[in-house]
Design a protein around this motif. Structure first.
Motif, PDB file in Angstrom:
ATOM      1  N   PRO A   1      14.350 -15.679 -64.526  1.00  0.00           N
ATOM      2  CA  PRO A   1      15.235 -16.430 -65.427  1.00  0.00           C
ATOM      3  C   PRO A   1      14.569 -17.669 -66.013  1.00  0.00           C
ATOM      4  N   LYS A   2      14.847 -17.937 -67.291  1.00  0.00           N
ATOM      5  CA  LYS A   2      14.373 -19.169 -67.918  1.00  0.00           C
ATOM      6  C   LYS A   2      15.166 -20.357 -67.386  1.00  0.00           C
ATOM      7  N   ILE A   3      16.460 -20.129 -67.180  1.00  0.00           N
ATOM      8  CA  ILE A   3      17.335 -21.156 -66.624  1.00  0.00           C
ATOM      9  C   ILE A   3      17.913 -20.616 -65.331  1.00  0.00           C
ATOM     10  N   GLY A   4      17.699 -21.332 -64.249  1.00  0.00           N
ATOM     11  CA  GLY A   4      18.230 -20.928 -62.953  1.00  0.00           C
ATOM     12  C   GLY A   4      19.381 -21.827 -62.550  1.00  0.00           C
ATOM     13  N   LEU A   5      20.392 -21.253 -61.960  1.00  0.00           N
ATOM     14  CA  LEU A   5      21.547 -22.007 -61.490  1.00  0.00           C
ATOM     15  C   LEU A   5      21.791 -21.654 -60.025  1.00  0.00           C
TER      16      LEU A   5
ATOM     17  N   PHE B   1      13.321 -19.157 -58.774  1.00  0.00           N
ATOM     18  CA  PHE B   1      13.122 -20.117 -59.851  1.00  0.00           C
ATOM     19  C   PHE B   1      11.662 -20.459 -60.123  1.00  0.00           C
ATOM     20  N   LYS B   2      10.722 -19.759 -59.515  1.00  0.00           N
ATOM     21  CA  LYS B   2       9.325 -20.173 -59.665  1.00  0.00           C
ATOM     22  C   LYS B   2       8.825 -20.081 -61.100  1.00  0.00           C
ATOM     23  N   ASN B   3       9.434 -19.250 -61.927  1.00  0.00           N
ATOM     24  CA  ASN B   3       9.040 -19.164 -63.336  1.00  0.00           C
ATOM     25  C   ASN B   3      10.107 -19.704 -64.278  1.00  0.00           C
ATOM     26  N   SER B   4      11.112 -20.362 -63.741  1.00  0.00           N
ATOM     27  CA  SER B   4      12.176 -20.939 -64.568  1.00  0.00           C
ATOM     28  C   SER B   4      11.693 -22.223 -65.232  1.00  0.00           C
ATOM     29  N   GLU B   5      12.252 -22.510 -66.402  1.00  0.00           N
ATOM     30  CA  GLU B   5      11.958 -23.757 -67.094  1.00  0.00           C
ATOM     31  C   GLU B   5      12.922 -24.850 -66.665  1.00  0.00           C
ATOM     32  N   VAL B   6      14.174 -24.468 -66.411  1.00  0.00           N
ATOM     33  CA  VAL B   6      15.234 -25.400 -66.048  1.00  0.00           C
ATOM     34  C   VAL B   6      15.920 -24.876 -64.794  1.00  0.00           C
ATOM     35  N   ILE B   7      16.210 -25.779 -63.870  1.00  0.00           N
ATOM     36  CA  ILE B   7      16.947 -25.409 -62.665  1.00  0.00           C
ATOM     37  C   ILE B   7      18.137 -26.356 -62.526  1.00  0.00           C
ATOM     38  N   ILE B   8      19.321 -25.791 -62.486  1.00  0.00           N
ATOM     39  CA  ILE B   8      20.553 -26.542 -62.310  1.00  0.00           C
ATOM     40  C   ILE B   8      21.035 -26.251 -60.899  1.00  0.00           C
ATOM     41  N   TYR B   9      21.375 -27.302 -60.159  1.00  0.00           N
ATOM     42  CA  TYR B   9      21.703 -27.093 -58.752  1.00  0.00           C
ATOM     43  C   TYR B   9      22.661 -28.148 -58.233  1.00  0.00           C
TER      44      TYR B   9
ATOM     45  N   ASP C   1      18.241 -30.457 -52.706  1.00  0.00           N
ATOM     46  CA  ASP C   1      17.687 -31.466 -53.608  1.00  0.00           C
ATOM     47  C   ASP C   1      16.233 -31.778 -53.255  1.00  0.00           C
ATOM     48  N   LYS C   2      15.952 -31.992 -51.990  1.00  0.00           N
ATOM     49  CA  LYS C   2      14.592 -32.309 -51.549  1.00  0.00           C
ATOM     50  C   LYS C   2      13.641 -31.145 -51.818  1.00  0.00           C
ATOM     51  N   LYS C   3      14.055 -29.951 -51.437  1.00  0.00           N
ATOM     52  CA  LYS C   3      13.192 -28.775 -51.607  1.00  0.00           C
ATOM     53  C   LYS C   3      12.851 -28.544 -53.080  1.00  0.00           C
ATOM     54  N   LEU C   4      13.866 -28.599 -53.948  1.00  0.00           N
ATOM     55  CA  LEU C   4      13.608 -28.356 -55.367  1.00  0.00           C
ATOM     56  C   LEU C   4      12.726 -29.440 -55.967  1.00  0.00           C
ATOM     57  N   ASN C   5      12.966 -30.689 -55.606  1.00  0.00           N
ATOM     58  CA  ASN C   5      12.132 -31.773 -56.128  1.00  0.00           C
ATOM     59  C   ASN C   5      10.713 -31.712 -55.592  1.00  0.00           C
TER      60      ASN C   5
ATOM     61  N   LEU D   1      14.838 -30.410 -63.798  1.00  0.00           N
ATOM     62  CA  LEU D   1      15.820 -30.251 -62.730  1.00  0.00           C
ATOM     63  C   LEU D   1      17.084 -31.019 -63.100  1.00  0.00           C
ATOM     64  N   ILE D   2      18.210 -30.357 -63.023  1.00  0.00           N
ATOM     65  CA  ILE D   2      19.497 -30.987 -63.331  1.00  0.00           C
ATOM     66  C   ILE D   2      20.407 -30.815 -62.123  1.00  0.00           C
ATOM     67  N   SER D   3      20.731 -31.930 -61.488  1.00  0.00           N
ATOM     68  CA  SER D   3      21.607 -31.877 -60.312  1.00  0.00           C
ATOM     69  C   SER D   3      23.033 -32.229 -60.723  1.00  0.00           C
ATOM     70  N   TYR D   4      23.983 -31.582 -60.052  1.00  0.00           N
ATOM     71  CA  TYR D   4      25.397 -31.885 -60.279  1.00  0.00           C
ATOM     72  C   TYR D   4      26.090 -32.006 -58.930  1.00  0.00           C
TER      73      TYR D   4
END
Length: 137
Positions: free
Chosen positions: A36-40, A66-74, A82-86, A94-97
């Motif tokens: 996916p280009k955008i992962g959620l 998400f290893k080939n994603s451009e954007v990850i929303i989580y 949060d720590k792992k993705l960062n 990276l977009i956190s909510y």
């Protein structure tokens, strides 16, 4: 998921797929099929946790997608996610909510008697009235 991928064509402008795993070493195969280009990442549940050594192992497995994603929303309220993705994907957008104001997009409940909740989106404050108006569009 592979069957869903085979059914898409040029007429499809937006493609949303749910990718799930239940045991270790499943996500690598799915990531090879679907990148996916955008992962959620919405939720780290306990349904399949018994098949993993720890919640951390489950998160490690899930975020492989998400290893080939451009954007990850989580959900940034999960501090381990949060720590792992960062740590792993700091070069990606990276977009956190969540409910914590440390997230880029966060929700507050019972702000005042005039508002049910407020959404803060990258520092801009949107009262519930704005959200209700958006639903009508």
């Amino acid at each position: 998921m592979p069957l869903s991928l085979l059914q898409i064509n040029k007429a499809h402008k937006l493609r949303i797929f749910e990718v799930g795993i239940s045991k270790p070493n499943e996500m690598e195969n799915l990531e090879n099929i679907f990148q996916p280009k955008i992962g959620l990442l919405t939720h780290i549940g306990t349904a399949h946790l018994a098949n993993f050594k720890s919640e951390e192992d489950l998160i490690d497995e899930k975020i492989q997608l998400f290893k080939n994603s451009e954007v990850i929303i989580y959900n940034g309220d999960n501090t381990l996610v949060d720590k792992k993705l960062n740590d792993l994907y700091s070069s990606k957008k990276l977009i956190s909510y969540g409910l914590s104001n440390s997230n880029q997009v966060y929700f507050k409940n019972n702000i005042s008697k005039d508002e049910n909740f407020v959404v803060n989106y990258f520092g801009r404050r949107y009262p519930s009235l704005f959200i209700k108006e958006m639903k009508r569009l």
